[in-house]
Design a protein around this motif. Structure first.
Motif: not given
Length: 164
Positions: A35-39, A54-59, A122-133
């Protein structure tokens, strides 16, 4: 000027209403989702969305393999499904609810979603605690009469669909 404390930031962000989504990858035989609201939309040329995970997500590892991604926008009747995908349930348990099919990329698409954006990552950018996909849309489905579901002030709210 000092940066705000984490709790103050989170409390203020809770006031930023957002659509509720189930984001998927994999296949119908091996589905992964959360589930995500940051879209949000990035651009319409080419049509691109972004999802924060979140970078700690098992997904996360499944999304970092660079395959498909589908953003399934939930309707007002999907509060339980949202909670189900946000829980510690196994992926098999999560996908046992709802009707799932595929579009162009093979990622699971929720048949009952208000809209589904079937993307290639197309790309993934790591920002702090999250991956921006970032996902480039390959196919989409939209149900014009679906009522919306938003998360605001740490609660779900329904948005009516008004045509005309």
């Amino acid at each position: 000027m000092l940066a705000p404390e984490t709790s103050a930031y989170r409390n203020a962000m809770a006031r930023l209403g957002a659509a509720v989504n189930i984001v998927t990858t994999g296949t119908l035989d091996n589905p992964i989702g959360f589930t995500a609201s940051a879209v949000c939309s990035v651009t319409d040329s080419p049509p691109t969305v972004l999802v924060c995970l979140n970078r700690t997500s098992r997904a996360r590892s499944a999304f970092c393999e660079g395959g498909p991604l589908c953003v399934n926008v939930l309707t007002s009747s999907h509060q339980d499904l949202s909670n189900h995908f946000a829980s510690p349930n196994t992926m098999a348990e999560r996908f046992a609810t709802g009707h799932w099919h595929t579009l162009a990329t093979g990622a699971p698409v929720l048949q009952e979603a208000a809209a589904s954006f079937d993307c290639k990552i197309s790309q993934i950018v790591e920002v702090g605690t999250h991956s921006v996909i970032f996902g480039v849309v390959q196919a989409l489905v939209s149900h014009d009469n679906a009522e919306g579901l938003v998360y605001f002030n740490r609660r779900y709210h329904s948005l009516p669909c008004h045509q005309g």
